[in-house]
Write a protein that holds these residues in place. Sequence first.
Motif, PDB file in Angstrom:
ATOM      1  N   GLU A 242       7.281   1.524  15.882  1.00 57.60           N
ATOM      2  CA  GLU A 242       5.955   2.141  15.804  1.00 57.60           C
ATOM      3  C   GLU A 242       6.105   3.661  15.883  1.00 57.60           C
ATOM      4  OE1 GLU A 242       2.174   1.986  18.689  1.00 57.60           O
ATOM      5  OE2 GLU A 242       3.489   0.225  18.763  1.00 57.60           O
ATOM      6  N   GLU A 243       5.320   4.384  15.098  1.00 58.38           N
ATOM      7  CA  GLU A 243       5.418   5.849  15.162  1.00 58.38           C
ATOM      8  C   GLU A 243       4.177   6.419  15.844  1.00 58.38           C
ATOM      9  OE1 GLU A 243       6.614   7.304  11.217  1.00 58.38           O
ATOM     10  OE2 GLU A 243       8.611   7.287  12.151  1.00 58.38           O
ATOM     11  N   VAL A 244       4.422   7.352  16.758  1.00 59.47           N
ATOM     12  CA  VAL A 244       3.330   7.933  17.534  1.00 59.47           C
ATOM     13  C   VAL A 244       3.407   9.450  17.391  1.00 59.47           C
ATOM     14  CG1 VAL A 244       2.400   8.185  19.883  1.00 59.47           C
ATOM     15  CG2 VAL A 244       3.426   6.017  19.191  1.00 59.47           C
ATOM     16  N   LYS A 245       2.258  10.095  17.330  1.00 64.20           N
ATOM     17  CA  LYS A 245       2.254  11.555  17.184  1.00 64.20           C
ATOM     18  C   LYS A 245       2.431  12.199  18.547  1.00 64.20           C
ATOM     19  CE  LYS A 245       0.322  14.926  14.241  1.00 64.20           C
ATOM     20  NZ  LYS A 245      -0.555  15.325  13.226  1.00 64.20           N
ATOM     21  N   VAL A 246       3.518  12.943  18.698  1.00 61.33           N
ATOM     22  CA  VAL A 246       3.757  13.685  19.945  1.00 61.33           C
ATOM     23  C   VAL A 246       3.827  15.156  19.554  1.00 61.33           C
ATOM     24  CG1 VAL A 246       5.348  14.078  21.867  1.00 61.33           C
ATOM     25  CG2 VAL A 246       4.987  11.756  21.014  1.00 61.33           C
ATOM     26  N   LEU A 250       5.822  13.141  14.367  1.00 65.21           N
ATOM     27  CA  LEU A 250       5.717  11.680  14.474  1.00 65.21           C
ATOM     28  C   LEU A 250       7.042  11.152  15.013  1.00 65.21           C
ATOM     29  CD1 LEU A 250       3.975  10.274  11.270  1.00 65.21           C
ATOM     30  CD2 LEU A 250       3.261   9.968  13.636  1.00 65.21           C
ATOM     31  N   VAL A 251       6.983  10.478  16.129  1.00 66.68           N
ATOM     32  CA  VAL A 251       8.236   9.958  16.710  1.00 66.68           C
ATOM     33  C   VAL A 251       8.099   8.456  16.982  1.00 66.68           C
ATOM     34  CG1 VAL A 251       9.027  12.106  17.791  1.00 66.68           C
ATOM     35  CG2 VAL A 251       7.527  10.559  19.059  1.00 66.68           C
ATOM     36  N   ARG A 252       9.262   7.775  16.994  1.00 63.90           N
ATOM     37  CA  ARG A 252       9.219   6.345  17.305  1.00 63.90           C
ATOM     38  C   ARG A 252       9.055   6.189  18.819  1.00 63.90           C
ATOM     39  NH1 ARG A 252      14.167   3.822  14.485  1.00 63.90           N
ATOM     40  NH2 ARG A 252      14.980   5.881  14.916  1.00 63.90           N
ATOM     41  N   ALA A 253       8.050   5.432  19.184  1.00 66.50           N
ATOM     42  CA  ALA A 253       7.734   5.350  20.615  1.00 66.50           C
ATOM     43  C   ALA A 253       6.950   4.089  20.921  1.00 66.50           C
ATOM     44  CB  ALA A 253       6.914   6.565  21.008  1.00 66.50           C
ATOM     45  N   VAL A 261       6.395   6.226  25.686  1.00 65.21           N
ATOM     46  CA  VAL A 261       7.846   6.182  25.896  1.00 65.21           C
ATOM     47  C   VAL A 261       8.489   6.483  24.553  1.00 65.21           C
ATOM     48  CG1 VAL A 261       9.804   4.781  26.632  1.00 65.21           C
ATOM     49  CG2 VAL A 261       7.549   4.384  27.632  1.00 65.21           C
ATOM     50  N   GLN A 262       9.178   7.591  24.479  1.00 61.03           N
ATOM     51  CA  GLN A 262       9.804   7.966  23.212  1.00 61.03           C
ATOM     52  C   GLN A 262      11.206   7.377  23.135  1.00 61.03           C
ATOM     53  OE1 GLN A 262       9.583  12.287  22.749  1.00 61.03           O
ATOM     54  NE2 GLN A 262       7.654  12.226  23.878  1.00 61.03           N
ATOM     55  N   VAL A 263      11.456   6.663  22.054  1.00 60.47           N
ATOM     56  CA  VAL A 263      12.737   5.979  21.908  1.00 60.47           C
ATOM     57  C   VAL A 263      13.897   6.973  21.865  1.00 60.47           C
ATOM     58  CG1 VAL A 263      14.068   4.576  20.281  1.00 60.47           C
ATOM     59  CG2 VAL A 263      11.712   3.958  20.789  1.00 60.47           C
ATOM     60  N   GLU A 264      13.699   8.077  21.163  1.00 60.51           N
ATOM     61  CA  GLU A 264      14.803   9.018  20.977  1.00 60.51           C
ATOM     62  C   GLU A 264      14.807  10.183  21.969  1.00 60.51           C
ATOM     63  OE1 GLU A 264      15.972   9.769  16.820  1.00 60.51           O
ATOM     64  OE2 GLU A 264      14.445   8.299  16.283  1.00 60.51           O
ATOM     65  N   ASN A 265      14.056  10.000  23.042  1.00 59.91           N
ATOM     66  CA  ASN A 265      14.048  11.028  24.074  1.00 59.91           C
ATOM     67  C   ASN A 265      15.033  10.606  25.166  1.00 59.91           C
ATOM     68  OD1 ASN A 265      13.481  12.662  26.293  1.00 59.91           O
ATOM     69  ND2 ASN A 265      11.314  12.870  25.708  1.00 59.91           N
ATOM     70  N   GLU A 266      16.081  11.407  25.348  1.00 58.79           N
ATOM     71  CA  GLU A 266      17.153  10.993  26.269  1.00 58.79           C
ATOM     72  C   GLU A 266      16.721  10.930  27.726  1.00 58.79           C
ATOM     73  OE1 GLU A 266      21.325  11.596  25.768  1.00 58.79           O
ATOM     74  OE2 GLU A 266      20.925  12.804  23.981  1.00 58.79           O
TER      75      GLU A 266
END
Length: 444
Positions: A242-246, A250-253, A261-266
Amino acid sequence: MAATDLQRFSNEEKRNLSLGGHVGFDSLPDQLVSKSVTQGFSFNILCVGETGIGKSTLMNTLFNTTFETEEASHYESAVRLRPRTYDLQESNVHLKLTIVDAVGFGDQINKDESYRPIVEYIDTQFENYLQEELKIRRSLFNYHDTRIHVCLYFITPTGHSLKSLDLVTMKKLDSKVNIIPIIAKADTISKSELHKFKIKIMSELVSNGVQIYQFPTDDEAVAEINSVMNAHLPFAVVGSTEEVKVGNKLVRARQYPWGVVQVENESHCDFVKLREMLIRVNMEDLREQTHTRHYELYRRCKLEEMGFKDTDPDSQPFSLQETYETKRKEFLGELQKKEEEMRQMFVNKVKETEAELKEKERELHEKFEHLKRIHQEEKRKVEEKRRELEDEMNAFNRRKVAVETLQSQSLQATSQQPLKKDKDKKNFFSLPSVCSITSGRHVN
Ligand code: GTP
Ligand code: MG
């Protein structure tokens, strides 16, 4: 060249020579790269984890695409392996990716045998490769290598400890495949709990002697990042397509009422670390380890099982030819022994059957004699009866004739009666004594 010169030459150390100018063999690595790129690569991932733990979602997130998938039911009677192969391309590199799902894992009431289909699947892929290698006409160049390069083991985010099913399965698999344990759905566990959970998992793996895949640290180029990443195991991942606007990106979250919760946020999860280690840094090492460690072990055990050895009992080199000859002799000897046993068995069987038949024949004969005797007895009795009846019949006939004679005499007598009456009347008066005797009474 004389033999002594040859010996001296081979004993000498290799000498370094400098070249007078450009020769061109420095292009060898490029040639290798070009050949590999043309040939394409194959990579096979095995996903083991409970039904609905997020396997398909993570695969879609990792490769940034949507693989065909269907939800597994919770009612599978046994674990079943479902491989699906896809052709992917990035730049000019072709990747034949196979994702194998362990469908129904953890759904059975009795989980004792859950690991077995997985082990069997991995072994079958090794066996197929070995068979190809052992062929006279091998075509390993365009062989579709289905050996499993990595097993992503999805751990349920309980925050407690590993389940015994996890430990047993990983223990059974660790000598056959590179295992990377990951904590699935890491967004469902708090940060402090996650930290403790990771430590607990690692200590349980160590105390149970489970060997998980360690990112290699012998190659200088990746040694540092790999050793840092080894300390982060098991990776706690979140998957989402799912993509969410942050901000304005647009990020996968995964979006929740309380936040995203952002998937690609470490700082949210280890997804990036997993992708980096699995695909971008160590994919080739995983392929190599599969071939040089796991497959090699399988091949060695299999060949030893088949009777092949590198050395004889005196530790002298033993060639394949010699092994073959020894095995052939052993086999022929065994075959002869088996043949002899079979022949003996056959002879015994024939003898047994013959004896049985003779016994049956004797029984039948006895039965026949017995019946014959009964029959003769019956016949004799019937004959006797017949004679008796005949005698009776004769007697009867005689009586009948006598009766008939008597009847006819009495008839005759009746017809002469009036005449006789008159005579009798006369006699009656003249012979009183006779009359009284005939009637049995005295006449007064
Ligand atoms: P089967 O193939 O049926 O065994 O399921 P699976 O393991 O492939 O799980 P799947 O990816 O289909 O995900 C199951 C459900 O979990 C879906 O509703 C996903 O949206 C959800 N899900 C997947 N990944 C995550 C995650 O990281 N966190 C949370 N909270 N939910 C997730
Ligand atoms: Mg799935």
